[in-house]
Design an enzyme around this catalytic site. Structure first.
Site, short mmCIF file in Angstrom:
data_model
loop_
_atom_site.label_atom_id
_atom_site.label_comp_id
_atom_site.label_asym_id
_atom_site.label_seq_id
_atom_site.Cartn_x
_atom_site.Cartn_y
_atom_site.Cartn_z
N LYS A 119 0.81 -1.20 0.00
CA LYS A 119 0.00 0.00 0.00
C LYS A 119 0.86 1.27 0.00
O LYS A 119 0.40 2.35 -0.37
CB LYS A 119 -0.88 0.04 1.27
N GLY A 120 2.09 1.13 0.45
CA GLY A 120 2.94 2.28 0.77
C GLY A 120 3.11 3.32 -0.32
O GLY A 120 3.28 4.49 -0.04
N GLU A 130 7.67 2.70 -5.84
CA GLU A 130 7.69 2.10 -4.50
C GLU A 130 7.95 3.18 -3.46
O GLU A 130 8.61 4.19 -3.76
CB GLU A 130 8.77 1.01 -4.48
N ASP A 131 7.46 2.97 -2.25
CA ASP A 131 7.67 3.95 -1.19
C ASP A 131 9.11 3.99 -0.71
O ASP A 131 9.72 5.03 -0.57
CB ASP A 131 6.71 3.72 -0.01
N ASP A 160 14.65 -1.01 1.10
CA ASP A 160 15.35 -1.26 2.36
C ASP A 160 16.36 -2.39 2.12
O ASP A 160 17.46 -2.14 1.65
CB ASP A 160 14.27 -1.61 3.40
N PHE A 189 13.35 3.85 11.32
CA PHE A 189 12.04 3.55 10.73
C PHE A 189 11.27 4.84 10.48
O PHE A 189 11.14 5.69 11.36
CB PHE A 189 11.25 2.61 11.64
N ASP A 241 3.90 3.33 6.59
CA ASP A 241 3.21 3.01 7.84
C ASP A 241 4.12 2.32 8.85
O ASP A 241 5.16 1.78 8.50
CB ASP A 241 2.06 2.05 7.56
N ARG A 284 0.00 6.45 7.74
CA ARG A 284 0.14 6.60 6.28
C ARG A 284 -0.36 7.97 5.80
O ARG A 284 0.09 8.49 4.80
CB ARG A 284 -0.69 5.54 5.54
#
Ligand code: IMP
Ligand code: MG
Length: 171
Positions: free
Chosen positions: A39-40, A95-96, A99, A148, A155, A161
């Site tokens: 969802k990011g 993409e958000d 990582d 983070f 989120d 979000r």
């Protein structure tokens, strides 16, 4: 949870405009399909596509790599596939955050098997130091350190979000 601002709404908007200008230049005349990773990526993608000055179609896919919380499990599954044929198309994956690189490494390999004409990746944030597999995005909003982050689509356990800025969660 306590958090500290990392990128303001204004800083994000400025960077999104720059990325969109680059993509507009690079993809002029292309048959662009923008694929967001749920969802990011939905907030970033919504801003990005409205700033890209070429027509595009959009679709979404959902993958799972994180169970919950802030720890990666490592294994990836497709929860929702795209619904369109990308053969011969110019694909831009949005993409958000990248990582470990596992999610995008998996998705890029999966989508390449469907023979798009080209495939590029645009990430909003990049935690370069945390890679488990090599992965380099074609377009990156901001490189960040470990820690983070939430907001602008990102989120922590489904919370935060909708925050318009990006925050880093303090330990
Ligand atoms: P990767 O497969 O380890 O590269 O993980 C990418 C996914 O992990 C992203 O799509 C995010 O959903 C999630 N993720 C990684 N770091 C963060 C973070 O700092 N905040 C929120 N989500 C994160
Ligand atoms: Mg994600």
């Amino acid at each position: 949870m306590e958090k500290e601002i990392l990128f303001s709404k204004e800083a994000i908007a400025g960077r999104v405009r720059e990325l969109a200008a680059e993509i507009t230049r690079d993809c002029a005349g292309r048959d662009l399909v923008v694929i967001g990773i749920l969802k990011g990526a939905f907030v970033f993608m919504a801003d990005l596509i409205r700033a890209i000055e070429i027509p595009c179609t959009v679709d979404f896919t959902q993958l799972a790599s994180y169970g919950s919380g802030t720890v990666s499990t490592g294994s990836i599954v497709i929860k929702k596939d795209i619904g369109i044929d990308i053969e011969g198309k110019d694909v831009l994956v949005v993409e958000d955050i990248v990582d470990t690189g596992l999610t995008l490494d998996f998705l890029v390999k999966t989508l390449r098997e469907r023979n798009p004409r080209s495939l590029k990746v645009c990430v909003f944030l990049d935690k370069k130091m945390r890679r488990k597999v090599p992965f380099t995005a074609d377009y990156t909003g901001f490189a960040i350190d470990d820690g983070f982050v939430v907001g602008y689509g990102l989120d922590c356990n489904e919370q935060d979000r909708s925050l318009p800025a990006v925050y880093v969660i303090k330990e």
